[in-house]
Design a protein around this motif. Structure first.
Motif, PDB file in Angstrom:
ATOM      1  N   ILE A 151     -59.178 -65.005 -29.633  1.00  0.00           N
ATOM      2  CA  ILE A 151     -58.460 -65.625 -30.755  1.00  0.00           C
ATOM      3  C   ILE A 151     -57.462 -64.625 -31.351  1.00  0.00           C
ATOM      4  O   ILE A 151     -56.314 -64.974 -31.643  1.00  0.00           O
ATOM      5  N   ALA A 152     -57.902 -63.359 -31.508  1.00  0.00           N
ATOM      6  CA  ALA A 152     -56.995 -62.323 -32.033  1.00  0.00           C
ATOM      7  C   ALA A 152     -55.790 -62.177 -31.107  1.00  0.00           C
ATOM      8  O   ALA A 152     -54.640 -62.065 -31.574  1.00  0.00           O
ATOM      9  N   VAL A 206     -49.971 -63.119 -29.898  1.00  0.00           N
ATOM     10  CA  VAL A 206     -48.910 -63.717 -29.072  1.00  0.00           C
ATOM     11  C   VAL A 206     -47.956 -64.505 -29.969  1.00  0.00           C
ATOM     12  O   VAL A 206     -46.729 -64.347 -29.899  1.00  0.00           O
ATOM     13  N   LEU A 207     -48.538 -65.320 -30.853  1.00  0.00           N
ATOM     14  CA  LEU A 207     -47.701 -66.122 -31.761  1.00  0.00           C
ATOM     15  C   LEU A 207     -46.879 -65.210 -32.664  1.00  0.00           C
ATOM     16  O   LEU A 207     -45.691 -65.453 -32.907  1.00  0.00           O
ATOM     17  N   ILE A 224     -55.768 -54.437 -34.777  1.00  0.00           N
ATOM     18  CA  ILE A 224     -56.667 -53.309 -34.516  1.00  0.00           C
ATOM     19  C   ILE A 224     -57.964 -53.783 -33.871  1.00  0.00           C
ATOM     20  O   ILE A 224     -58.543 -53.077 -33.031  1.00  0.00           O
ATOM     21  N   PHE A 225     -58.398 -54.997 -34.232  1.00  0.00           N
ATOM     22  CA  PHE A 225     -59.617 -55.513 -33.598  1.00  0.00           C
ATOM     23  C   PHE A 225     -59.382 -55.707 -32.098  1.00  0.00           C
ATOM     24  O   PHE A 225     -60.187 -55.287 -31.262  1.00  0.00           O
ATOM     25  N   HIS A 226     -58.263 -56.336 -31.763  1.00  0.00           N
ATOM     26  CA  HIS A 226     -57.962 -56.597 -30.347  1.00  0.00           C
ATOM     27  C   HIS A 226     -57.822 -55.277 -29.586  1.00  0.00           C
ATOM     28  O   HIS A 226     -58.308 -55.145 -28.457  1.00  0.00           O
ATOM     29  N   ILE A 267     -56.720 -67.103 -19.670  1.00  0.00           N
ATOM     30  CA  ILE A 267     -57.281 -68.212 -20.463  1.00  0.00           C
ATOM     31  C   ILE A 267     -57.037 -69.537 -19.741  1.00  0.00           C
ATOM     32  O   ILE A 267     -57.936 -70.379 -19.631  1.00  0.00           O
ATOM     33  N   ILE A 268     -55.819 -69.694 -19.218  1.00  0.00           N
ATOM     34  CA  ILE A 268     -55.510 -70.925 -18.465  1.00  0.00           C
ATOM     35  C   ILE A 268     -56.460 -71.035 -17.270  1.00  0.00           C
ATOM     36  O   ILE A 268     -57.037 -72.092 -17.005  1.00  0.00           O
TER      37      ILE A 268
END
Lengths: 243, 275
Positions: free
Chosen positions: B43-44, B49-50, B92-94, B239-240
Motif C-alpha cells: 500500500i505504501a 507511485v501516485l 521511510i516505511f517502504h 502486483i498485476i
C-alpha cells in the motif's frame, strides 16, 4: 478455567447442486479438550447431519482436515477448544474451507486439485545418483541431512498455500518446498530441471517473503527460510548435474 | 527456527493499541505481522507511485518559473506542510521494510521480529527528525557535499546487494528490483531530508534551478529518476502478476504500466536536463 464453553461456530456452507453459499450458525456446548473435528462430529450427530467436512488420521499427520478458523489456516484435528479460545480471545469462530483448492461441499475441498501444483514440481527423485560402491544404499551425511530434514516433515496440508499473500499464478509454498527438498537431497541429480521450475514464472519470483507460510505451518517448518535460501542462490547447479 | 523475541513494556503497549484494530489484529493473529507488513509495504508503494506522478506534474511547472512560484505559494500553509511531512511515513516505511526484506532474502538475517522493531524505531526517528527540521526550517548544507555523500551511500548499498545476487538464478528484473531498492534507500530518504532543511531548498524556484544546474546533481537526479520509475514499474508488474490470472490481460496491463512509467520517467529526465 471453565470446564465447558458455550461456542458459536459460523460455518461456511456450500451446496454444489444449487451452487448456493451461505454462513450457518451452530451453537453448542463443548468441553475444553475437545478438538474442532470433534465439534463437527457433534454437530453432525446432534444438529445437522448434512454438514460436510473431511478428516482422515486425526493425528496431525495426513493434512486432510485443514481449514480456516477465524482466518487462520490450521489442522482442526490439532486445535483444542481451550486453545482456540485463548488464541482468538473469543467464543465465536468463523470456520471456512481452505482457499488453496476448489470447494466440493461445505468445508471439504478437492485436494486432488490442490495436489496438481505439488505434482508439477515432481516431489520425487527424478534422476538418482549412483549408490555407494559397497552396497545398495545411498549414504547421506548427518550434516547434509540436518540442513533440510525439517523440510521433509511437510504433509501437504495446504495451510501455507492458503495463508500466502500470493494466491494466483504461484505454485504455493508447500510445492516450492517439495522442490527445494529434492534440490537439497544429494541423491537427486536433476538439479537444473528443478532450478528451472524454482525460478520459473510460477516459482519463487511470486514469493513476497511475508512469512505467513512459516507462521501457520502446523508442522512448524520455517518454509520462508528455505525459500529465502533459494533467493540468495544457495542451490547453484553443480557442473555434473543432468537435465 | 524460532525468531520471536520478548516485547518491551512500550512495545507491548503499542502492540496493544494496534491490536485494538479489529482488521489488523485479525490478520496478525491469522497470518502473522509479516503478512500485515507485506500488505502495508504494498500500500505504501502504491501511495508513492501516485505521489511520484503528482511530483513530476508539479515539477513540470519549473518550465515556467512564475507558474511554479505561484503553485509553491499555494502549498505554503500548515495543511500542505503536514501532508509533506506525512508523506515521509510511507516513504521511510517502504524504504526500511524493503531493506528488511533484502536482509532476509539475500543476507540470511533471520531475526525477523527484531528487524521489524528496527523498521519502526528507525522510521520513527526519521519522521520525528524531519518534523524537527521542518519546524526549524533554518538549516544550511552544501548541496554538492550532501548529494555526494548520499550518492556514495547509495552506490555502496546497491553494490553490496548486486554482488550478493549477481550469480543467483533469480530473474534479471527481480535482481534489479532489489539493487534499485538498495540504491533508493539512502537516496529517497536523503532527498526528503534535503528538501526540508530550509524552506527555499524545496520550494523556491531560483534555489531549485540553481541547484539543478550543476552536472553532478543532474547525473544523480537522472539515475534517481530512472531507478525510481523502474522500481515503481516493477512493483506494479508484480502486483498485476499476483492478481490477474488471465495471461493476455496480465501482459496488457503490464505493458500499460511500463508505458506510463516510461512516460513519467521521460518527463522527469527532461525536467532535469532542461534546467
Amino acid at each position: 478455567m471453565p470446564q465447558e464453553y458455550d461456542l458459536t461456530l459460523k460455518i461456511s456452507r456450500y451446496d454444489p447442486d444449487t451452487r448456493r453459499s451461505w454462513i450457518q450458525d451452530y451453537h453448542l456446548k463443548a468441553g475444553r479438550i475437545l478438538r474442532f473435528v470433534d465439534l463437527f462430529r457433534k454437530i453432525n450427530d446432534e444438529q445437522d447431519p448434512t454438514l460436510a467436512w473431511r478428516s482422515s488420521c486425526e493425528h496431525g499427520q495426513c493434512g486432510t482436515c485443514g481449514m480456516k478458523i477465524n482466518g487462520k489456516p490450521l489442522l482442526t484435528c490439532e486445535l483444542l477448544v481451550e486453545r482456540a479460545v485463548g488464541l482468538f480471545k473469543t467464543h465465536t469462530f468463523n470456520v471456512e474451507p481452505l482457499t488453496a483448492a476448489r470447494v466440493i461441499r461445505d468445508l471439504a475441498v478437492d485436494l486432488e486439485n490442490a495436489y496438481e501444483r505439488v505434482h508439477f514440481v515432481k516431489p520425487y527423485i527424478i534422476a538418482r545418483a549412483a549408490t555407494h560402491p559397497d552396497g545398495d544404499e545411498y549414504r547421506i551425511s548427518p550434516r547434509t541431512l540436518d540442513a533440510y530434514v525439517e523440510a521433509t516433515r511437510c504433509i501437504n496440508c495446504f495451510c501455507c498455500a492458503t495463508a500466502c499473500v500470493t494466491q494466483r499464478n504461484y505454485l504455493g509454498p508447500n510445492a516450492v518446498l517439495a522442490n527445494i527438498v529434492r534440490l537439497m537431497d544429494p541423491r537427486e541429480t536433476a538439479k537444473e530441471k528443478r532450478l528451472d521450475i524454482l525460478y520459473g514464472e510460477q516459482g519463487i519470483p511470486r514469493c513476497r517473503t511475508a512469512r505467513a507460510c512459516s507462521f501457520v505451518c502446523p508442522k512448524e517448518i520455517d518454509i520462508a527460510h528455505f525459500i529465502a535460501l533459494a533467493k540468495e542462490g544457495a542451490f547453484r547447479p553443480e557442473p555434473s548435474s543432468t537435465r | 527456527m524460532n525468531t520471536s523475541i520478548q516485547r518491551t513494556g512500550i512495545e507491548a503497549y503499542l502492540t496493544g493499541i494496534l491490536e485494538r484494530s479489529e482488521k489488523l489484529s485479525y490478520y496478525a493473529r491469522a497470518k502473522g505481522w509479516g503478512f500485515v507488513m507485506t500488505w502495508a509495504h504494498r500500500i505504501a508503494g502504491l501511495i508513492l507511485v501516485l505521489y511520484m506522478f503528482f511530483h513530476i506534474y508539479t515539477l513540470s511547472a519549473l518550465y515556467e518559473p512564475a507558474v511554479f512560484a505561484s503553485k509553491m505559494k499555494f502549498v505554503d500553509n500548515f495543511v500542505f506542510g503536514f501532508l509533506e511531512w506525512a508523506l515521509a511515513v510511507p516513504v521511510i516505511f517502504h524504504a526500511l521494510n524493503g531493506a528488511r526484506l533484502i536482509c532476509y532474502e539475500a543476507f540470511r538475517i533471520r531475526h525477523d521480529a527484531l528487524m521489524i522493531r528496527w523498521v519502526f524505531f528507525l522510521g520513527a526517528v526519521y519522521v520525528l527528525t524531519l518534523a524537527h527540521l521542518m519546524f526549524m526550517g533554518n538549516q544550511q548544507v552544501s548541496a554538492g557535499l550532501f548529494w555526494l555523500m548520499v550518492a556514495i551511500a547509495s552506490t555502496i548499498a546497491s553494490s553490496i546487494v548486486y554482488k550478493k545476487l549477481r550469480h543467483t538464478q533469480n530473474r534479471l528484473l527481480w535482481r534489479l528490483q532489489r539493487v534499485s531498492g538498495a540504491f533508493l534507500l539512502p537516496m529517497v530518504s536523503g532527498h526528503m531530508f534535503f528538501m526540508h532543511l530550509n524552506f527555499q531548498a524545496g520550494h523556491d524556484v531560483d534555489t531549485i534551478t540553481a541547484r539543478m544546474s550543476g552536472m553532478g546533481i543532474k547525473i544523480v537526479d537522472f539515475v534517481f529518476v530512472i531507478l525510481v520509475f523502474f522500481h515503481a514499474g516493477f512493483g506494479l508488474y508484480t502486483i498485476i502478476g499476483d492478481w490477474v490470472e488471465d495471461r493476455r490481460l496480465r501482459a496488457g496491463l503490464s505493458v500499460v504500466a511500463s508505458f506510463v512509467m516510461a512516460v513519467f520517467a521521460y518527463a522527469g529526465v527532461r525536467i532535469i536536463f532542461s534546467m
